[in-house]
Design a protein around this motif. Structure first.
Motif, PDB file in Angstrom:
ATOM      1  N   VAL A  18       0.872  -1.162   0.000  1.00  0.00           N
ATOM      2  CA  VAL A  18       0.000   0.000   0.000  1.00  0.00           C
ATOM      3  C   VAL A  18       0.913   1.218   0.000  1.00  0.00           C
ATOM      4  N   ARG A  19       0.728   2.087  -0.966  1.00  0.00           N
ATOM      5  CA  ARG A  19       1.565   3.286  -1.072  1.00  0.00           C
ATOM      6  C   ARG A  19       0.879   4.459  -0.384  1.00  0.00           C
ATOM      7  N   LEU A  20       1.670   5.171   0.438  1.00  0.00           N
ATOM      8  CA  LEU A  20       1.172   6.340   1.155  1.00  0.00           C
ATOM      9  C   LEU A  20       1.874   7.582   0.642  1.00  0.00           C
ATOM     10  N   ALA A  21       1.144   8.680   0.590  1.00  0.00           N
ATOM     11  CA  ALA A  21       1.746   9.966   0.229  1.00  0.00           C
ATOM     12  C   ALA A  21       1.133  11.039   1.119  1.00  0.00           C
ATOM     13  N   LEU A  22       1.985  11.913   1.619  1.00  0.00           N
ATOM     14  CA  LEU A  22       1.531  13.023   2.440  1.00  0.00           C
ATOM     15  C   LEU A  22       1.497  14.274   1.572  1.00  0.00           C
ATOM     16  N   ARG A  23       0.334  14.842   1.426  1.00  0.00           N
ATOM     17  CA  ARG A  23       0.183  16.098   0.693  1.00  0.00           C
ATOM     18  C   ARG A  23      -0.301  17.122   1.691  1.00  0.00           C
ATOM     19  N   ARG A  24       0.610  18.007   2.076  1.00  0.00           N
ATOM     20  CA  ARG A  24       0.240  18.984   3.096  1.00  0.00           C
ATOM     21  C   ARG A  24       0.117  20.369   2.475  1.00  0.00           C
ATOM     22  N   PRO A  25      -0.711  21.202   3.079  1.00  0.00           N
ATOM     23  CA  PRO A  25      -0.804  22.586   2.616  1.00  0.00           C
ATOM     24  C   PRO A  25       0.510  23.319   2.892  1.00  0.00           C
ATOM     25  N   GLY A  26       0.708  24.452   2.257  1.00  0.00           N
ATOM     26  CA  GLY A  26       1.970  25.194   2.352  1.00  0.00           C
ATOM     27  C   GLY A  26       2.452  25.449   3.770  1.00  0.00           C
ATOM     28  N   GLU A  27       1.656  26.058   4.598  1.00  0.00           N
ATOM     29  CA  GLU A  27       2.062  26.388   5.964  1.00  0.00           C
ATOM     30  C   GLU A  27       1.267  25.548   6.962  1.00  0.00           C
ATOM     31  N   VAL A  28       1.950  24.620   7.587  1.00  0.00           N
ATOM     32  CA  VAL A  28       1.326  23.776   8.594  1.00  0.00           C
ATOM     33  C   VAL A  28       1.870  24.215   9.945  1.00  0.00           C
ATOM     34  N   PRO A  29       0.997  24.529  10.904  1.00  0.00           N
ATOM     35  CA  PRO A  29       1.484  24.907  12.233  1.00  0.00           C
ATOM     36  C   PRO A  29       2.335  23.793  12.848  1.00  0.00           C
ATOM     37  N   ALA A  30       3.357  24.181  13.588  1.00  0.00           N
ATOM     38  CA  ALA A  30       4.228  23.207  14.235  1.00  0.00           C
ATOM     39  C   ALA A  30       3.405  22.320  15.158  1.00  0.00           C
ATOM     40  N   GLY A  31       3.746  21.057  15.190  1.00  0.00           N
ATOM     41  CA  GLY A  31       3.050  20.116  16.056  1.00  0.00           C
ATOM     42  C   GLY A  31       3.121  18.720  15.492  1.00  0.00           C
ATOM     43  N   GLU A  32       2.338  17.856  16.082  1.00  0.00           N
ATOM     44  CA  GLU A  32       2.310  16.455  15.668  1.00  0.00           C
ATOM     45  C   GLU A  32       0.923  16.139  15.129  1.00  0.00           C
ATOM     46  N   TYR A  33       0.901  15.502  13.984  1.00  0.00           N
ATOM     47  CA  TYR A  33      -0.350  15.134  13.334  1.00  0.00           C
ATOM     48  C   TYR A  33      -0.347  13.619  13.157  1.00  0.00           C
ATOM     49  N   ARG A  34      -1.490  13.007  13.463  1.00  0.00           N
ATOM     50  CA  ARG A  34      -1.540  11.550  13.421  1.00  0.00           C
ATOM     51  C   ARG A  34      -2.870  11.110  12.830  1.00  0.00           C
ATOM     52  N   ALA A  35      -2.790  10.079  12.004  1.00  0.00           N
ATOM     53  CA  ALA A  35      -3.967   9.415  11.449  1.00  0.00           C
ATOM     54  C   ALA A  35      -3.749   7.921  11.627  1.00  0.00           C
ATOM     55  N   HIS A  36      -4.777   7.166  11.445  1.00  0.00           N
ATOM     56  CA  HIS A  36      -4.656   5.713  11.530  1.00  0.00           C
ATOM     57  C   HIS A  36      -5.179   5.106  10.245  1.00  0.00           C
ATOM     58  N   LEU A  37      -4.373   4.267   9.654  1.00  0.00           N
ATOM     59  CA  LEU A  37      -4.753   3.525   8.467  1.00  0.00           C
ATOM     60  C   LEU A  37      -5.364   2.218   8.960  1.00  0.00           C
ATOM     61  N   LYS A  38      -6.666   2.057   8.718  1.00  0.00           N
ATOM     62  CA  LYS A  38      -7.393   0.926   9.277  1.00  0.00           C
ATOM     63  C   LYS A  38      -7.670  -0.118   8.202  1.00  0.00           C
ATOM     64  N   PHE A  39      -7.356  -1.358   8.527  1.00  0.00           N
ATOM     65  CA  PHE A  39      -7.617  -2.484   7.644  1.00  0.00           C
ATOM     66  C   PHE A  39      -8.624  -3.394   8.337  1.00  0.00           C
ATOM     67  N   SER A  40      -9.691  -3.737   7.632  1.00  0.00           N
ATOM     68  CA  SER A  40     -10.693  -4.632   8.209  1.00  0.00           C
ATOM     69  C   SER A  40     -11.289  -5.499   7.109  1.00  0.00           C
ATOM     70  N   PRO A  41     -11.687  -6.704   7.473  1.00  0.00           N
ATOM     71  CA  PRO A  41     -12.240  -7.614   6.462  1.00  0.00           C
ATOM     72  C   PRO A  41     -13.674  -7.235   6.101  1.00  0.00           C
ATOM     73  N   LEU A  42     -14.048  -7.538   4.881  1.00  0.00           N
ATOM     74  CA  LEU A  42     -15.416  -7.362   4.437  1.00  0.00           C
ATOM     75  C   LEU A  42     -16.144  -8.687   4.585  1.00  0.00           C
ATOM     76  N   GLU A  43     -17.461  -8.632   4.610  1.00  0.00           N
ATOM     77  CA  GLU A  43     -18.244  -9.873   4.658  1.00  0.00           C
ATOM     78  C   GLU A  43     -17.909 -10.706   3.437  1.00  0.00           C
ATOM     79  N   ASP A  44     -17.790 -12.022   3.627  1.00  0.00           N
ATOM     80  CA  ASP A  44     -17.423 -12.883   2.509  1.00  0.00           C
ATOM     81  C   ASP A  44     -18.621 -13.475   1.778  1.00  0.00           C
ATOM     82  N   GLY A  45     -19.828 -13.228   2.252  1.00  0.00           N
ATOM     83  CA  GLY A  45     -21.009 -13.709   1.561  1.00  0.00           C
ATOM     84  C   GLY A  45     -21.352 -15.155   1.862  1.00  0.00           C
ATOM     85  N   ASN A  46     -20.609 -15.830   2.691  1.00  0.00           N
ATOM     86  CA  ASN A  46     -20.905 -17.223   3.035  1.00  0.00           C
ATOM     87  C   ASN A  46     -21.855 -17.267   4.231  1.00  0.00           C
ATOM     88  N   SER A  47     -23.087 -16.927   4.000  1.00  0.00           N
ATOM     89  CA  SER A  47     -24.051 -16.948   5.091  1.00  0.00           C
ATOM     90  C   SER A  47     -24.842 -18.251   5.032  1.00  0.00           C
TER      91      SER A  47
END
Length: 176
Positions: A18-47
């Protein structure tokens, strides 16, 4: 934060980059920024089929990966506070618990290494991160040495980026 592909289908024991790219606006205030990349399974249809009785246990395992971006000059100080050693009752392995404290605007993102008196690395924790909302954290590692009693061991906490060659803290501890 943009990533691709947006959806993947993995066979058992399969892999996908999985390729990640950070595209930030020109002036970002100093600090720490965090996101979470979440992976979860989808229903498989075997009901269950209508009119049929069945019993099934389905495990759906997901996970989340933190993605951290630090803007501005790095404002963090971290200190190796203590180490305690315990013998695992189940397998007899020697385990170390290392407490690291943190101060400043940013989180401390690093690696902990433990060395014996001969400068052999006997333990390590990568991704030893203390995010900005926490003041300290205790890390557990299994040591690769059976007996270090009577030695002075060295604990080093360094920035995760080896190119920066930045050591947050280094301390020696006697082992009784």
């Amino acid at each position: 934060l943009v990533f691709t592909p947006r959806r993947v289908t993995l066979p058992p024991k399969g892999r996908q980059k999985v390729r990640l790219a950070l595209r930030r606006p020109g002036e970002v205030p100093a600090g720490e920024y965090r996101a979470h990349l979440k992976f979860s399974p989808l229903e498989d249809g075997n009901s269950a089929k209508e009119g049929k009785f069945s019993v099934a246990i389905n495990f759906r395992v997901g996970f989340s990966i933190p993605v951290v971006f630090q803007a501005g000059d790095l404002d963090v100080r971290a200190q190796v506070e203590s180490i305690s050693l315990e013998r695992n009752q189940n397998n007899g392995a020697l385990e170390a618990y290392v407490k690291i404290s943190r101060e400043g605007k940013h989180g401390a993102l690093g690696t902990i290494d433990v060395y014996d008196e001969s400068d052999n690395k006997i333990g390590t924790v990568s991704n030893a991160n203390i995010f900005s909302e926490a003041d300290s954290r205790k890390f557990k590692m299994v040591l690769k040495s059976e007996d270090i009693s009577g030695q002075n061991i060295r604990v080093v906490y360094r920035h995760y980026d080896k190119a920066k060659n930045m050591v947050f803290s280094e301390r020696f501890f006697p082992v009784n």
